[in-house]
Design a protein around this motif. Sequence first.
Motif, PDB file in Angstrom:
ATOM      1  N   LEU A 180       1.026 -19.833 -27.648  1.00 55.14           N
ATOM      2  CA  LEU A 180       1.689 -19.476 -29.006  1.00 55.14           C
ATOM      3  C   LEU A 180       2.880 -20.164 -29.353  1.00 55.14           C
ATOM      4  O   LEU A 180       3.566 -20.453 -30.391  1.00 55.14           O
ATOM      5  N   PHE A 181       3.669 -20.633 -28.203  1.00 54.50           N
ATOM      6  CA  PHE A 181       4.818 -21.294 -28.462  1.00 54.50           C
ATOM      7  C   PHE A 181       4.932 -22.698 -27.902  1.00 54.50           C
ATOM      8  O   PHE A 181       4.215 -23.110 -26.769  1.00 54.50           O
ATOM      9  N   ASP A 182       5.403 -23.594 -28.668  1.00 59.93           N
ATOM     10  CA  ASP A 182       5.604 -25.117 -28.063  1.00 59.93           C
ATOM     11  C   ASP A 182       6.883 -25.082 -27.046  1.00 59.93           C
ATOM     12  O   ASP A 182       7.899 -24.539 -27.198  1.00 59.93           O
ATOM     13  N   ASN A 183       6.381 -25.714 -26.131  1.00 56.55           N
ATOM     14  CA  ASN A 183       7.496 -26.010 -25.060  1.00 56.55           C
ATOM     15  C   ASN A 183       8.204 -24.785 -24.561  1.00 56.55           C
ATOM     16  O   ASN A 183       9.309 -24.800 -24.416  1.00 56.55           O
ATOM     17  N   PHE A 184       7.250 -23.628 -24.185  1.00 57.53           N
ATOM     18  CA  PHE A 184       7.569 -22.500 -23.717  1.00 57.53           C
ATOM     19  C   PHE A 184       8.324 -22.509 -22.292  1.00 57.53           C
ATOM     20  O   PHE A 184       9.398 -21.928 -22.028  1.00 57.53           O
ATOM     21  N   GLU A 185       7.723 -23.255 -21.473  1.00 55.18           N
ATOM     22  CA  GLU A 185       8.084 -23.414 -20.020  1.00 55.18           C
ATOM     23  C   GLU A 185       9.555 -23.841 -19.763  1.00 55.18           C
ATOM     24  O   GLU A 185      10.531 -23.428 -19.293  1.00 55.18           O
ATOM     25  N   PRO A 186       9.914 -25.136 -20.479  1.00 51.71           N
ATOM     26  CA  PRO A 186      11.224 -25.478 -20.244  1.00 51.71           C
ATOM     27  C   PRO A 186      12.274 -24.699 -20.956  1.00 51.71           C
ATOM     28  O   PRO A 186      13.184 -24.526 -20.488  1.00 51.71           O
ATOM     29  N   TRP A 187      11.912 -24.017 -22.016  1.00 55.76           N
ATOM     30  CA  TRP A 187      12.836 -23.085 -22.918  1.00 55.76           C
ATOM     31  C   TRP A 187      13.035 -21.915 -21.727  1.00 55.76           C
ATOM     32  O   TRP A 187      14.510 -21.600 -21.723  1.00 55.76           O
ATOM     33  N   LEU A 188      12.251 -21.266 -21.252  1.00 53.72           N
ATOM     34  CA  LEU A 188      12.179 -20.138 -20.411  1.00 53.72           C
ATOM     35  C   LEU A 188      13.048 -20.498 -19.172  1.00 53.72           C
ATOM     36  O   LEU A 188      14.023 -19.813 -18.774  1.00 53.72           O
ATOM     37  N   ALA A 189      12.783 -21.758 -18.671  1.00 49.89           N
ATOM     38  CA  ALA A 189      13.822 -22.369 -17.450  1.00 49.89           C
ATOM     39  C   ALA A 189      15.321 -22.391 -17.819  1.00 49.89           C
ATOM     40  O   ALA A 189      15.911 -21.985 -16.950  1.00 49.89           O
ATOM     41  N   ARG A 190      15.343 -22.592 -19.151  1.00 46.20           N
ATOM     42  CA  ARG A 190      16.721 -23.114 -19.392  1.00 46.20           C
ATOM     43  C   ARG A 190      17.446 -21.704 -19.660  1.00 46.20           C
ATOM     44  O   ARG A 190      18.789 -21.279 -19.227  1.00 46.20           O
ATOM     45  N   GLY A 195      22.526 -11.285 -28.237  1.00 46.12           N
ATOM     46  CA  GLY A 195      21.092 -11.625 -28.499  1.00 46.12           C
ATOM     47  C   GLY A 195      20.739 -12.866 -27.983  1.00 46.12           C
ATOM     48  O   GLY A 195      21.788 -14.011 -28.006  1.00 46.12           O
ATOM     49  N   LEU A 196      19.806 -13.587 -27.918  1.00 48.20           N
ATOM     50  CA  LEU A 196      19.340 -14.776 -27.786  1.00 48.20           C
ATOM     51  C   LEU A 196      19.772 -15.795 -28.869  1.00 48.20           C
ATOM     52  O   LEU A 196      19.577 -15.476 -30.048  1.00 48.20           O
ATOM     53  N   SER A 197      20.238 -16.870 -28.286  1.00 50.88           N
ATOM     54  CA  SER A 197      20.792 -17.972 -29.318  1.00 50.88           C
ATOM     55  C   SER A 197      19.964 -18.916 -29.329  1.00 50.88           C
ATOM     56  O   SER A 197      19.956 -19.627 -30.407  1.00 50.88           O
ATOM     57  N   GLU A 198      18.801 -18.984 -28.632  1.00 47.75           N
ATOM     58  CA  GLU A 198      17.793 -20.102 -28.746  1.00 47.75           C
ATOM     59  C   GLU A 198      16.590 -19.714 -28.418  1.00 47.75           C
ATOM     60  O   GLU A 198      16.273 -18.865 -27.651  1.00 47.75           O
ATOM     61  N   VAL A 199      15.496 -19.741 -29.401  1.00 49.12           N
ATOM     62  CA  VAL A 199      14.253 -19.394 -29.118  1.00 49.12           C
ATOM     63  C   VAL A 199      13.250 -20.548 -29.146  1.00 49.12           C
ATOM     64  O   VAL A 199      13.531 -21.435 -29.964  1.00 49.12           O
ATOM     65  N   PRO A 200      11.917 -20.136 -28.287  1.00 46.02           N
ATOM     66  CA  PRO A 200      11.080 -21.573 -28.638  1.00 46.02           C
ATOM     67  C   PRO A 200      10.489 -21.619 -29.710  1.00 46.02           C
ATOM     68  O   PRO A 200      10.391 -20.463 -30.890  1.00 46.02           O
ATOM     69  N   GLN A 201      10.028 -22.455 -30.412  1.00 47.85           N
ATOM     70  CA  GLN A 201       9.195 -22.773 -31.580  1.00 47.85           C
ATOM     71  C   GLN A 201       7.753 -22.246 -31.498  1.00 47.85           C
ATOM     72  O   GLN A 201       7.071 -22.717 -30.763  1.00 47.85           O
ATOM     73  N   MET A 202       7.474 -21.441 -32.499  1.00 50.31           N
ATOM     74  CA  MET A 202       6.221 -20.981 -32.643  1.00 50.31           C
ATOM     75  C   MET A 202       5.188 -22.034 -33.244  1.00 50.31           C
ATOM     76  O   MET A 202       5.607 -22.645 -34.150  1.00 50.31           O
ATOM     77  N   VAL A 203       3.959 -22.208 -32.885  1.00 53.65           N
ATOM     78  CA  VAL A 203       3.079 -23.080 -33.557  1.00 53.65           C
ATOM     79  C   VAL A 203       2.685 -22.676 -34.752  1.00 53.65           C
ATOM     80  O   VAL A 203       2.934 -21.449 -35.122  1.00 53.65           O
ATOM     81  N   ASP A 204       2.184 -23.513 -35.536  1.00 56.73           N
ATOM     82  CA  ASP A 204       2.030 -23.505 -36.949  1.00 56.73           C
ATOM     83  C   ASP A 204       0.619 -22.521 -36.946  1.00 56.73           C
ATOM     84  O   ASP A 204      -0.608 -22.938 -36.822  1.00 56.73           O
ATOM     85  N   LEU A 205       0.700 -21.249 -37.630  1.00 60.08           N
ATOM     86  CA  LEU A 205      -0.449 -20.442 -37.696  1.00 60.08           C
ATOM     87  C   LEU A 205      -1.163 -20.270 -38.967  1.00 60.08           C
ATOM     88  O   LEU A 205      -1.791 -19.496 -39.586  1.00 60.08           O
ATOM     89  N   ASN A 206      -0.574 -21.168 -39.997  1.00 57.85           N
ATOM     90  CA  ASN A 206      -1.188 -21.166 -41.338  1.00 57.85           C
ATOM     91  C   ASN A 206      -2.803 -21.452 -41.261  1.00 57.85           C
ATOM     92  O   ASN A 206      -3.056 -22.348 -40.570  1.00 57.85           O
ATOM     93  N   GLY A 207      -3.373 -20.465 -41.760  1.00 59.72           N
ATOM     94  CA  GLY A 207      -4.885 -20.644 -41.760  1.00 59.72           C
ATOM     95  C   GLY A 207      -5.413 -20.213 -40.534  1.00 59.72           C
ATOM     96  O   GLY A 207      -6.593 -19.847 -40.342  1.00 59.72           O
ATOM     97  N   PHE A 208      -4.613 -19.353 -39.856  1.00 55.94           N
ATOM     98  CA  PHE A 208      -5.274 -18.659 -38.486  1.00 55.94           C
ATOM     99  C   PHE A 208      -6.189 -17.579 -38.981  1.00 55.94           C
ATOM    100  O   PHE A 208      -7.379 -17.406 -38.310  1.00 55.94           O
TER     101      PHE A 208
END
Length: 565
Positions: A344-354, A512-525
């Motif tokens: 659901l998120f792009d680059n979730f692993e590096p974001w969570l590690a940071r 609160g979180l100052s940085e969040v991972p980018q969610m993938v584009d779900l338009n048309g899902f």
Amino acid sequence: MSVGVVMLVHNALGRAEQVARHWSAAGCPLVIHADASVPPTAFKTFQKSLSDLPDVHFSKRYRCEWGTWGIVAASQRSAELMLDEFPEVRHVYLASGSCLPLRPVQELIDYLAARPQTDFIESATTADVPWTIGGLDAERFTLRFPFSWRKRRYLFDRYVAFQRKIGMKRRIPGGLVPHMGSQWWCLTRQTLSAILTDPKRAAHDRYFSKVWIPDESYFQTLARQYSRQIESRSLTLSKFDYQGKPHIFYDDHLQLLRRSDCFVARKIWPQANRLYDAFLTDEASAMKRAEPNPAKIDRIFSKAVERRTRGRPGLYMQSRFPVETRGNGLTSAKYSVFQGFSDLFDNFEPWLARVTGARVHGHLFAPDRADFAEGASVVNGALCDSAALRDYNPRAFLTSLIWNTRGERQCFQFGPRDNQDINWAISKDPNAQISVILGAWAVPLFQSNANFADIRQEAALLQQIESKHLEILRSTWVKARVRIWSMAEFIEAPMEPLQTIIDEIGPQQQRGLSEVPQMVDLNGFGQFLQNLKNQGMHPYLMGNFPVGHDQPEATTGARKPYLVR
């Protein structure tokens, strides 16, 4: 008045001579019983080595096999000789050849002189004894045991079973209430002579000669008949493991024995030179005066028993691969499992590690390889990314990974495309934190350009796998901390679950979180899901997505995040 010592010897005669001389040097008369199994030449040499000590006598020899009457007979005969030959003795102390005085003998003499009417013998009824091992407590007094437990175990077990089957029960001599306790006692002359000269002694001896382990019940029971004052404890430090076997003390137990403040300890390893040199010394080098208090070291023994029986959480040894119901936990530390987040998120692993400082892996149980953090092929403990080696024992793979990376939080991705053999193990692990976004596996299918017939077939398979996993996660046997969201529910307010997860994994956030991972584009899902329905496949796990549903542009910032405690 003096203290007489009855010493039961069966091996390590050189050490027994050394200890006997120590007792004698303090003015204690001795009566020594040597097991009949000791070869005659060795016994004569031992007897001759102590011939220069006038207050040392040797009693008639009996064969003293564990759990049999011979030990009681040897104690009786030696005690009779002690009372006859040394009328000045007020207390008789029963010891073995492997016992070692820990404090100056004069302190023991003074201690007993201040308590002239007190018998020190552990004595408790079977209902109050928690330490019996082997399933025989009250039955040891109501059944007969003519066969040796060690040498004729088959006959022993069969005869016990036969007596139980026919309902046989022996009659306990009138007036006796069976008691049990340590065989290492210290009795007054009055109590001991009353036991040995009792008119009913023949009947008592006949009865106890067929009791199992009579040395732990004969004197313990009869002392209750004649003693004026009993302290139900032994002055000898003796510890037993969970199997009922005595702990053996070695040189590295020196400080432990000093802390006990006990007068005597058993069982000492014959080659423990440091212990014998430290305690068989003059008073200036011995321990300070104090009340014997073996409870001071009980915590250490309890920890040792726990370590031996349960091991350490998450550590499997070659010598003990535990049964699942007896294990001490699958893993040694807390870890997190994420299902659907990387879809659901792009680059979730590096974001969570940071954000958390944890080591975040990809799909550790992916079909082709274990996707370790930063693409590593080998991690701590020489764990490689080979799928074949991992799948040989997925549970051991996970256990080794968590054990080898102790001190660092481990996180990894999981999904229906991965090896599902690990499902139950993770779900029943209290150290696991499992976060699941149901139906997120459909996002890569939505983004693919594959033939729709193939997509439909794969979607049906993945949903079936995730549905079975969901049943496991909702089972009453689950001990992991599990959080489950449908995909539709999650994307409506993703900040709340993300904040909750981060608070649990990483250090507490002041804001609160100052940085969040980018969610993938779900338009048309939503239309994609409707197409699956149109093809006869009902995607129900991800929740309700309207056909015209488009991803809100301000989804991640529309609501103010807050912490969920």
